[in-house]
Design a protein around this motif. Sequence first.
Motif, PDB file in Angstrom:
ATOM      1  N   TYR A 285       0.825  -1.211   0.000  1.00 38.90           N
ATOM      2  CA  TYR A 285       0.000   0.000   0.000  1.00 38.90           C
ATOM      3  C   TYR A 285       0.860   1.263   0.000  1.00 38.90           C
ATOM      4  CZ  TYR A 285      -3.998  -2.996   0.332  1.00 38.90           C
ATOM      5  OH  TYR A 285      -4.933  -3.953   0.055  1.00 38.90           O
ATOM      6  N   ASP A 286       2.049   1.200   0.573  1.00 41.27           N
ATOM      7  CA  ASP A 286       2.984   2.328   0.473  1.00 41.27           C
ATOM      8  C   ASP A 286       3.459   2.505  -0.964  1.00 41.27           C
ATOM      9  OD1 ASP A 286       2.853   2.766   3.235  1.00 41.27           O
ATOM     10  OD2 ASP A 286       4.560   1.433   3.622  1.00 41.27           O
ATOM     11  N   ILE A 287       3.745   1.388  -1.620  1.00 40.92           N
ATOM     12  CA  ILE A 287       4.196   1.427  -3.016  1.00 40.92           C
ATOM     13  C   ILE A 287       3.105   2.014  -3.896  1.00 40.92           C
ATOM     14  CG2 ILE A 287       4.796  -0.017  -5.011  1.00 40.92           C
ATOM     15  CD1 ILE A 287       6.177  -1.927  -2.913  1.00 40.92           C
ATOM     16  N   VAL A 288       1.890   1.494  -3.747  1.00 41.78           N
ATOM     17  CA  VAL A 288       0.754   1.964  -4.548  1.00 41.78           C
ATOM     18  C   VAL A 288       0.473   3.436  -4.274  1.00 41.78           C
ATOM     19  CG1 VAL A 288      -1.734   1.689  -4.923  1.00 41.78           C
ATOM     20  CG2 VAL A 288      -0.259  -0.328  -4.816  1.00 41.78           C
TER      21      VAL A 288
ATOM     22  N   ASP B 268      -9.187 -17.108  -6.556  1.00 42.28           N
ATOM     23  CA  ASP B 268      -9.073 -17.819  -5.278  1.00 42.28           C
ATOM     24  C   ASP B 268      -8.457 -19.209  -5.456  1.00 42.28           C
ATOM     25  OD1 ASP B 268     -10.163 -15.688  -3.919  1.00 42.28           O
ATOM     26  OD2 ASP B 268     -12.190 -16.529  -3.893  1.00 42.28           O
ATOM     27  N   GLU B 269      -8.819 -19.890  -6.544  1.00 40.66           N
ATOM     28  CA  GLU B 269      -8.340 -21.256  -6.763  1.00 40.66           C
ATOM     29  C   GLU B 269      -6.889 -21.310  -7.231  1.00 40.66           C
ATOM     30  OE1 GLU B 269     -11.145 -22.983  -9.476  1.00 40.66           O
ATOM     31  OE2 GLU B 269     -12.704 -23.144  -7.949  1.00 40.66           O
ATOM     32  N   LYS B 270      -6.481 -20.382  -8.064  1.00 47.02           N
ATOM     33  CA  LYS B 270      -5.149 -20.456  -8.671  1.00 47.02           C
ATOM     34  C   LYS B 270      -4.090 -19.607  -7.982  1.00 47.02           C
ATOM     35  CE  LYS B 270      -6.360 -21.520 -13.449  1.00 47.02           C
ATOM     36  NZ  LYS B 270      -6.231 -21.052 -14.837  1.00 47.02           N
ATOM     37  N   TYR B 271      -4.519 -18.543  -7.321  1.00 37.56           N
ATOM     38  CA  TYR B 271      -3.560 -17.576  -6.791  1.00 37.56           C
ATOM     39  C   TYR B 271      -3.827 -17.282  -5.318  1.00 37.56           C
ATOM     40  CZ  TYR B 271      -2.950 -16.852 -11.799  1.00 37.56           C
ATOM     41  OH  TYR B 271      -2.734 -17.042 -13.133  1.00 37.56           O
ATOM     42  N   PRO B 272      -3.165 -17.987  -4.418  1.00 42.07           N
ATOM     43  CA  PRO B 272      -3.376 -17.714  -2.997  1.00 42.07           C
ATOM     44  C   PRO B 272      -2.970 -16.281  -2.662  1.00 42.07           C
ATOM     45  CG  PRO B 272      -1.564 -19.276  -3.330  1.00 42.07           C
ATOM     46  CD  PRO B 272      -2.174 -19.004  -4.667  1.00 42.07           C
ATOM     47  N   ASP B 273      -3.728 -15.677  -1.769  1.00 37.65           N
ATOM     48  CA  ASP B 273      -3.493 -14.287  -1.388  1.00 37.65           C
ATOM     49  C   ASP B 273      -2.267 -14.204  -0.487  1.00 37.65           C
ATOM     50  OD1 ASP B 273      -3.564 -11.661  -0.565  1.00 37.65           O
ATOM     51  OD2 ASP B 273      -5.716 -11.665  -0.157  1.00 37.65           O
ATOM     52  N   LEU B 274      -1.245 -13.559  -0.970  1.00 37.82           N
ATOM     53  CA  LEU B 274       0.016 -13.443  -0.243  1.00 37.82           C
ATOM     54  C   LEU B 274      -0.164 -12.716   1.083  1.00 37.82           C
ATOM     55  CD1 LEU B 274       2.938 -14.242  -0.633  1.00 37.82           C
ATOM     56  CD2 LEU B 274       3.326 -12.098  -1.798  1.00 37.82           C
ATOM     57  N   ALA B 275      -1.067 -11.756   1.144  1.00 33.75           N
ATOM     58  CA  ALA B 275      -1.300 -11.012   2.382  1.00 33.75           C
ATOM     59  C   ALA B 275      -1.777 -11.945   3.490  1.00 33.75           C
ATOM     60  CB  ALA B 275      -2.316  -9.900   2.147  1.00 33.75           C
ATOM     61  N   GLU B 276      -2.631 -12.897   3.159  1.00 30.12           N
ATOM     62  CA  GLU B 276      -3.106 -13.845   4.164  1.00 30.12           C
ATOM     63  C   GLU B 276      -1.980 -14.757   4.621  1.00 30.12           C
ATOM     64  OE1 GLU B 276      -6.532 -15.945   2.780  1.00 30.12           O
ATOM     65  OE2 GLU B 276      -7.620 -14.102   2.347  1.00 30.12           O
TER      66      GLU B 276
ATOM     67  N   LYS C  86      -3.288   3.797  -9.805  1.00 33.57           N
ATOM     68  CA  LYS C  86      -3.394   3.488  -8.379  1.00 33.57           C
ATOM     69  C   LYS C  86      -4.674   2.715  -8.074  1.00 33.57           C
ATOM     70  CE  LYS C  86      -2.412   6.699  -5.354  1.00 33.57           C
ATOM     71  NZ  LYS C  86      -2.463   7.845  -4.416  1.00 33.57           N
ATOM     72  N   THR C  87      -5.777   3.134  -8.658  1.00 34.01           N
ATOM     73  CA  THR C  87      -7.054   2.462  -8.411  1.00 34.01           C
ATOM     74  C   THR C  87      -7.013   1.018  -8.878  1.00 34.01           C
ATOM     75  OG1 THR C  87      -8.257   4.539  -8.573  1.00 34.01           O
ATOM     76  CG2 THR C  87      -9.539   2.531  -8.911  1.00 34.01           C
ATOM     77  N   TYR C  88      -6.455   0.785 -10.045  1.00 37.79           N
ATOM     78  CA  TYR C  88      -6.351  -0.588 -10.559  1.00 37.79           C
ATOM     79  C   TYR C  88      -5.457  -1.443  -9.661  1.00 37.79           C
ATOM     80  CZ  TYR C  88      -8.591   0.770 -14.943  1.00 37.79           C
ATOM     81  OH  TYR C  88      -9.480   1.203 -15.907  1.00 37.79           O
ATOM     82  N   LEU C  89      -4.372  -0.876  -9.176  1.00 32.36           N
ATOM     83  CA  LEU C  89      -3.442  -1.632  -8.343  1.00 32.36           C
ATOM     84  C   LEU C  89      -4.038  -1.975  -6.985  1.00 32.36           C
ATOM     85  CD1 LEU C  89      -0.129   0.244  -9.162  1.00 32.36           C
ATOM     86  CD2 LEU C  89      -0.830  -2.024  -9.965  1.00 32.36           C
ATOM     87  N   LYS C  90      -4.903  -1.117  -6.472  1.00 29.69           N
ATOM     88  CA  LYS C  90      -5.540  -1.393  -5.181  1.00 29.69           C
ATOM     89  C   LYS C  90      -6.436  -2.627  -5.250  1.00 29.69           C
ATOM     90  CE  LYS C  90      -5.516   3.177  -3.082  1.00 29.69           C
ATOM     91  NZ  LYS C  90      -6.341   4.293  -2.598  1.00 29.69           N
ATOM     92  N   SER C  91      -6.955  -2.926  -6.434  1.00 28.88           N
ATOM     93  CA  SER C  91      -7.832  -4.095  -6.577  1.00 28.88           C
ATOM     94  C   SER C  91      -7.058  -5.368  -6.884  1.00 28.88           C
ATOM     95  CB  SER C  91      -8.876  -3.846  -7.672  1.00 28.88           C
ATOM     96  OG  SER C  91      -8.249  -3.821  -8.947  1.00 28.88           O
ATOM     97  N   ALA C  92      -5.757  -5.255  -7.038  1.00 27.16           N
ATOM     98  CA  ALA C  92      -4.942  -6.411  -7.402  1.00 27.16           C
ATOM     99  C   ALA C  92      -4.643  -7.284  -6.185  1.00 27.16           C
ATOM    100  CB  ALA C  92      -3.634  -5.942  -8.029  1.00 27.16           C
ATOM    101  N   ARG C  93      -4.425  -8.548  -6.451  1.00 30.36           N
ATOM    102  CA  ARG C  93      -4.018  -9.497  -5.414  1.00 30.36           C
ATOM    103  C   ARG C  93      -2.565  -9.858  -5.662  1.00 30.36           C
ATOM    104  NH1 ARG C  93      -7.146 -15.011  -4.339  1.00 30.36           N
ATOM    105  NH2 ARG C  93      -8.454 -13.511  -3.257  1.00 30.36           N
TER     106      ARG C  93
END
Length: 109
Positions: free
Chosen positions: A15-18, A90-98, A26-33
């Motif tokens: 979020y600092d980078i974005v 959700d199936e292919k790309y686990p959320d790194l933040a979690e 910025k808006t598009y990046l905020k929705s990225a996983r």
Amino acid sequence: KALPEEIKQVAGRWYDIVGNIGQPLKTYLKSARLSVEGENTLVMVVSDINAYDWINSPQHREELLNAISGMMQRDIEIQIRSADSDREMDEKYPDLAEFIHMEIEEEEE
């Protein structure tokens, strides 16, 4: 498996980078996983094809990479991917933040 330190750092400061990037990128990046592929490839996934096209354009990709390297003080390669749906994401790309959150909780115990 443990994540490479630089991937953890990018995810932890995402979020600092974005925040250093202008609109509308910025808006598009905020929705990225953020996710990881293999042992050391950082992957950014979006479920909106317009966001994917915008982020993956040469100009915006360079802006993103410059923001990451400026914040991290080194070059980090990132793969940009598109998912057809939130379910595919959700199936292919686990959320790194979690994953990073779970890892931090385990260390605190």
